[in-house]
Design a protein around this motif. Structure first.
Motif, PDB file in Angstrom:
ATOM      1  N   LEU A  18      45.584  55.878  44.594  1.00  0.00           N
ATOM      2  CA  LEU A  18      46.746  56.697  44.280  1.00  0.00           C
ATOM      3  C   LEU A  18      47.586  56.743  45.547  1.00  0.00           C
ATOM      4  CD1 LEU A  18      46.014  60.090  42.519  1.00  0.00           C
ATOM      5  CD2 LEU A  18      48.234  59.098  42.959  1.00  0.00           C
ATOM      6  N   ARG A  19      48.808  56.213  45.465  1.00  0.00           N
ATOM      7  CA  ARG A  19      49.579  56.039  46.695  1.00  0.00           C
ATOM      8  C   ARG A  19      50.754  56.997  46.826  1.00  0.00           C
ATOM      9  NH1 ARG A  19      47.812  51.191  48.971  1.00  0.00           N
ATOM     10  NH2 ARG A  19      46.540  50.039  47.528  1.00  0.00           N
ATOM     11  N   SER A  20      51.356  57.368  45.708  1.00  0.00           N
ATOM     12  CA  SER A  20      52.584  58.168  45.813  1.00  0.00           C
ATOM     13  C   SER A  20      52.305  59.649  45.587  1.00  0.00           C
ATOM     14  CB  SER A  20      53.612  57.676  44.781  1.00  0.00           C
ATOM     15  OG  SER A  20      53.195  58.041  43.489  1.00  0.00           O
ATOM     16  N   ASP A  21      53.072  60.479  46.268  1.00  0.00           N
ATOM     17  CA  ASP A  21      52.948  61.925  46.071  1.00  0.00           C
ATOM     18  C   ASP A  21      53.343  62.308  44.650  1.00  0.00           C
ATOM     19  OD1 ASP A  21      52.139  62.174  48.632  1.00  0.00           O
ATOM     20  OD2 ASP A  21      54.083  62.841  49.423  1.00  0.00           O
ATOM     21  N   LYS A  22      54.309  61.545  44.121  1.00  0.00           N
ATOM     22  CA  LYS A  22      54.811  61.858  42.780  1.00  0.00           C
ATOM     23  C   LYS A  22      53.685  61.765  41.735  1.00  0.00           C
ATOM     24  CE  LYS A  22      58.422  60.153  39.635  1.00  0.00           C
ATOM     25  NZ  LYS A  22      59.510  59.178  39.478  1.00  0.00           N
ATOM     26  N   VAL A  23      52.940  60.657  41.778  1.00  0.00           N
ATOM     27  CA  VAL A  23      51.861  60.480  40.807  1.00  0.00           C
ATOM     28  C   VAL A  23      50.719  61.461  41.098  1.00  0.00           C
ATOM     29  CG1 VAL A  23      50.131  58.871  39.929  1.00  0.00           C
ATOM     30  CG2 VAL A  23      52.485  58.097  40.263  1.00  0.00           C
ATOM     31  N   ALA A  24      50.446  61.694  42.383  1.00  0.00           N
ATOM     32  CA  ALA A  24      49.380  62.641  42.739  1.00  0.00           C
ATOM     33  C   ALA A  24      49.682  64.022  42.159  1.00  0.00           C
ATOM     34  CB  ALA A  24      49.232  62.714  44.256  1.00  0.00           C
ATOM     35  N   LYS A  25      50.944  64.425  42.271  1.00  0.00           N
ATOM     36  CA  LYS A  25      51.332  65.749  41.794  1.00  0.00           C
ATOM     37  C   LYS A  25      51.148  65.851  40.266  1.00  0.00           C
ATOM     38  CE  LYS A  25      55.000  69.051  42.833  1.00  0.00           C
ATOM     39  NZ  LYS A  25      55.641  69.337  41.556  1.00  0.00           N
ATOM     40  N   ILE A  26      51.520  64.780  39.574  1.00  0.00           N
ATOM     41  CA  ILE A  26      51.383  64.785  38.113  1.00  0.00           C
ATOM     42  C   ILE A  26      49.907  64.855  37.723  1.00  0.00           C
ATOM     43  CG2 ILE A  26      51.672  63.331  36.039  1.00  0.00           C
ATOM     44  CD1 ILE A  26      54.255  64.705  36.929  1.00  0.00           C
ATOM     45  N   MET A  27      49.077  64.058  38.404  1.00  0.00           N
ATOM     46  CA  MET A  27      47.650  64.059  38.050  1.00  0.00           C
ATOM     47  C   MET A  27      46.968  65.368  38.428  1.00  0.00           C
ATOM     48  SD  MET A  27      46.444  60.090  38.571  1.00  0.00           S
ATOM     49  CE  MET A  27      44.832  60.358  37.820  1.00  0.00           C
ATOM     50  N   GLU A  28      47.506  66.046  39.423  1.00  0.00           N
ATOM     51  CA  GLU A  28      46.989  67.385  39.747  1.00  0.00           C
ATOM     52  C   GLU A  28      47.383  68.383  38.671  1.00  0.00           C
ATOM     53  OE1 GLU A  28      47.996  69.166  43.534  1.00  0.00           O
ATOM     54  OE2 GLU A  28      47.260  67.382  44.560  1.00  0.00           O
ATOM     55  N   THR A  29      48.577  68.178  38.131  1.00  0.00           N
ATOM     56  CA  THR A  29      49.112  69.148  37.161  1.00  0.00           C
ATOM     57  C   THR A  29      48.437  69.023  35.797  1.00  0.00           C
ATOM     58  OG1 THR A  29      51.215  68.964  38.319  1.00  0.00           O
ATOM     59  CG2 THR A  29      51.278  70.024  36.167  1.00  0.00           C
ATOM     60  N   ILE A  30      48.107  67.790  35.414  1.00  0.00           N
ATOM     61  CA  ILE A  30      47.431  67.585  34.124  1.00  0.00           C
ATOM     62  C   ILE A  30      45.926  67.506  34.391  1.00  0.00           C
ATOM     63  CG2 ILE A  30      47.173  66.060  32.128  1.00  0.00           C
ATOM     64  CD1 ILE A  30      49.887  67.390  32.145  1.00  0.00           C
ATOM     65  N   TYR A  60      34.937  57.430  18.004  1.00  0.00           N
ATOM     66  CA  TYR A  60      35.602  56.360  17.243  1.00  0.00           C
ATOM     67  C   TYR A  60      35.673  55.047  18.044  1.00  0.00           C
ATOM     68  CZ  TYR A  60      36.630  60.548  14.680  1.00  0.00           C
ATOM     69  OH  TYR A  60      36.500  61.744  14.001  1.00  0.00           O
ATOM     70  N   ASN A  61      34.651  54.799  18.839  1.00  0.00           N
ATOM     71  CA  ASN A  61      34.568  53.580  19.656  1.00  0.00           C
ATOM     72  C   ASN A  61      35.723  53.449  20.645  1.00  0.00           C
ATOM     73  OD1 ASN A  61      32.172  52.703  18.407  1.00  0.00           O
ATOM     74  ND2 ASN A  61      33.379  52.046  16.635  1.00  0.00           N
ATOM     75  N   ALA A  62      36.190  54.577  21.121  1.00  0.00           N
ATOM     76  CA  ALA A  62      37.275  54.591  22.105  1.00  0.00           C
ATOM     77  C   ALA A  62      36.829  55.381  23.334  1.00  0.00           C
ATOM     78  CB  ALA A  62      38.525  55.220  21.507  1.00  0.00           C
ATOM     79  N   THR A  63      37.551  55.189  24.415  1.00  0.00           N
ATOM     80  CA  THR A  63      37.258  55.942  25.650  1.00  0.00           C
ATOM     81  C   THR A  63      38.559  56.468  26.255  1.00  0.00           C
ATOM     82  OG1 THR A  63      37.449  53.912  26.971  1.00  0.00           O
ATOM     83  CG2 THR A  63      35.228  54.546  26.304  1.00  0.00           C
ATOM     84  N   ILE A  64      38.447  57.567  26.993  1.00  0.00           N
ATOM     85  CA  ILE A  64      39.540  57.932  27.900  1.00  0.00           C
ATOM     86  C   ILE A  64      39.339  57.041  29.129  1.00  0.00           C
ATOM     87  CG2 ILE A  64      38.197  59.903  28.804  1.00  0.00           C
ATOM     88  CD1 ILE A  64      40.851  61.262  29.533  1.00  0.00           C
ATOM     89  N   SER A  65      40.423  56.433  29.593  1.00  0.00           N
ATOM     90  CA  SER A  65      40.316  55.493  30.715  1.00  0.00           C
ATOM     91  C   SER A  65      39.858  56.211  31.981  1.00  0.00           C
ATOM     92  CB  SER A  65      41.658  54.819  30.983  1.00  0.00           C
ATOM     93  OG  SER A  65      42.074  54.109  29.853  1.00  0.00           O
ATOM     94  N   ALA A  66      39.356  55.416  32.913  1.00  0.00           N
ATOM     95  CA  ALA A  66      38.921  55.960  34.213  1.00  0.00           C
ATOM     96  C   ALA A  66      40.133  56.514  34.970  1.00  0.00           C
ATOM     97  CB  ALA A  66      38.257  54.869  35.029  1.00  0.00           C
ATOM     98  N   PRO A  67      39.930  57.563  35.743  1.00  0.00           N
ATOM     99  CA  PRO A  67      41.044  58.136  36.516  1.00  0.00           C
ATOM    100  C   PRO A  67      41.777  57.115  37.385  1.00  0.00           C
ATOM    101  CG  PRO A  67      39.157  59.604  36.599  1.00  0.00           C
ATOM    102  CD  PRO A  67      38.696  58.367  35.889  1.00  0.00           C
ATOM    103  N   HIS A  68      41.044  56.169  37.980  1.00  0.00           N
ATOM    104  CA  HIS A  68      41.748  55.213  38.851  1.00  0.00           C
ATOM    105  C   HIS A  68      42.641  54.272  38.042  1.00  0.00           C
ATOM    106  CE1 HIS A  68      38.397  52.426  37.868  1.00  0.00           C
ATOM    107  NE2 HIS A  68      39.296  51.489  38.107  1.00  0.00           N
ATOM    108  N   MET A  69      42.289  54.060  36.753  1.00  0.00           N
ATOM    109  CA  MET A  69      43.175  53.239  35.918  1.00  0.00           C
ATOM    110  C   MET A  69      44.404  54.038  35.497  1.00  0.00           C
ATOM    111  SD  MET A  69      42.175  50.230  35.897  1.00  0.00           S
ATOM    112  CE  MET A  69      43.528  49.698  34.871  1.00  0.00           C
ATOM    113  N   HIS A  70      44.209  55.328  35.200  1.00  0.00           N
ATOM    114  CA  HIS A  70      45.379  56.182  34.932  1.00  0.00           C
ATOM    115  C   HIS A  70      46.304  56.172  36.144  1.00  0.00           C
ATOM    116  CE1 HIS A  70      43.175  58.728  31.629  1.00  0.00           C
ATOM    117  NE2 HIS A  70      43.800  57.698  31.120  1.00  0.00           N
TER     118      HIS A  70
END
Ligand code: SAH
Length: 283
Positions: free
Chosen positions: A79-91, A113-123
Motif C-alpha cells: 500500500l503506497r498512497s495515503d489516499k488508499v490507506a485512508k480509504i482502507m482504514e475507513t472501511i 457460494y464458492n467465492a472469497t473476499i480477496s486478500a487485503p493486499h489484492m484490494h
C-alpha cells in the motif's frame, strides 16, 4: 516449524486455510512452501515474519486492528498512497468477512457460494492501480462485487457526486453485501443511491451508469468481455484478472482516441468469471 503450527490461534479455522488454497492471490500456502517443514525461521522468510506479526494483532487484542492491517500493508510496500490507506482504514474489513473467519489476516476468506473476499493486499493493489480513476464525481464499476468491500471503497473515493456500481450474480451474496455496506462508513452513499449493488451477469457490465472511469473485475475472465471494454470511458482504466488456471492481473487503459493498451501487473489466482450455474456446481 511445529512451534508455528502450535502458535496459530484457535480462532483460525483449519478448514479455511485449506479452502483458501484453492483460489487466492496470496493464500496461506504462500507463507509456508519455502519454509515448511523443518526449515528455520532465521532464513528470513518475510512472509512468515509477516504472518507472525499478524498473529500478534489477534493475540494483543488491538483496539484498532483494521488500522494495524493497513499499517502492515504499508510496511510491506503493498500500500503506497495515503489516499488508499485512508480509504482502507475507513472501511473496516471485519464488516465484510464472515464471523467465523479472521478478518485481519492478509489472505482471502470464504464468503460462501464458492467465492472469497480477496486478500487485503489484492484490494490494496487494485485500489492503487485505479485511484486516479476514482476521483470525486467519477463512475466506477465493480464486477463480481462479492462481499461489497471494494464497491464500498470505490463509493467513498468517488463520493456522493460520483457513482459506484457493484455487480454480482449470486443473489444471496448481493443481499449479504448490502447488509455489510449498511454497517460500514459507506452506508450514507448506499442510502443516497450513489452506491448500488445489483444481481446481474457482470460480463454484460451495467450500461445504466456507463461509461465508467474505473472498472474492476474481481473474478478471472478467460478473455476480456467486450461489453466491459465498450463501457470503459475514453481515458478510463480497467483492472481485470485474465486467464484460466494461470492468470495475469491486467491493466487496460482506453486512451482518449479510443485505442486500448494493456499490461500485465502480476500473476494471480482468482475465482472464475463464469455462469452462476457453473459456479454453484463448483466450476
Ligand atoms: N472483490 C470481491 C471478490 C469476490 S470473489 C471481494 O473481495 O469480495 C469474485 C466474485 O465474482 C464472486 O462473488 C462471484 O460470485 C462473482 N462472479 C463470478 N462470475 C460472475 C459473473 N459472471 N457475474 C457477476 N459476478 C460473478
Amino acid at each position: 516449524m511445529s512451534s508455528l503450527r502450535l502458535s496459530l490461534p484457535l480462532s483460525v479455522p483449519r478448514i479455511s486455510l485449506l479452502q483458501s488454497r484453492r483460489y487466492s492471490s496470496c493464500d496461506f500456502s504462500r507463507f509456508f512452501p519455502s519454509c515448511y517443514p523443518g526449515e528455520k525461521l532465521q532464513r528470513g522468510c518475510r512472509r512468515l515474519q509477516s504472518f507472525l506479526e499478524m498473529e500478534q494483532f489477534w493475540i494483543a487484542g488491538s483496539i484498532d486492528k483494521n488500522k494495524a492491517l493497513v499499517e502492515h500493508l504499508q510496511q510491506y510496500g503493498k500500500l503506497r498512497s495515503d489516499k488508499v490507506a485512508k480509504i482502507m482504514e475507513t472501511i473496516d474489513r471485519a464488516l465484510f468477512v464472515k464471523k467465523e473467519y479472521p478478518p485481519y489476516v492478509d489472505s482471502p476468506m470464504p464468503i460462501g457460494y464458492n467465492a472469497t473476499i480477496s486478500a487485503p493486499h489484492m484490494h490494496a493493489l487494485c485500489l492503487e492501480l485505479l485511484k486516479d480513476h476514482l476521483q470525486p464525481g467519477m463512475h466506477a464499476l465493480d464486477v463480481g462485487s462479492g462481499s461489497g468491500y471494494l464497491t464500498a471503497c470505490f463509493a467513498l473515493m468517488v463520493g456522493p457526486e460520483g457513482r459506484a456500481v457493484g455487480i454480482e450474480h449470486i443473489p444471496e451474496l448481493v443481499a449479504a453485501s448490502i447488509e455489510n455496506v449498511k454497517r460500514s462508513a459507506a452506508a450514507p452513499l448506499l442510502e443516497k443511491g450513489s452506491l448500488s449493488l445489483h444481481v446481474a451477469d457482470g460480463r454484460d457490465g451495467w450500461p445504466e451508469a456507463a461509461p465508467y472511469d474505473a472498472i474492476h473485475v474481481g473474478a478471472a475472465a478467460p478473455e476480456i468481455p467486450k461489453a466491459l471494454l465498450d463501457q470503459l470511458k475514453p481515458g478510463g482504466r480497467m483492472v481485470i484478472p485474465v486467464g484460466h488456471y494461470f492468470q495475469d492481473l491486467q491493466v487496460i487503459d482506453k486512451k482518449l482516441d479510443g485505442s486500448i493498451t494493456s499490461r500485465n501487473v502480476t500473476g494471480v489466482r482468482y475465482v472464475p468469471l463464469t455462469s452462476r450455474s457453473a459456479q454453484l456446481q463448483n466450476y
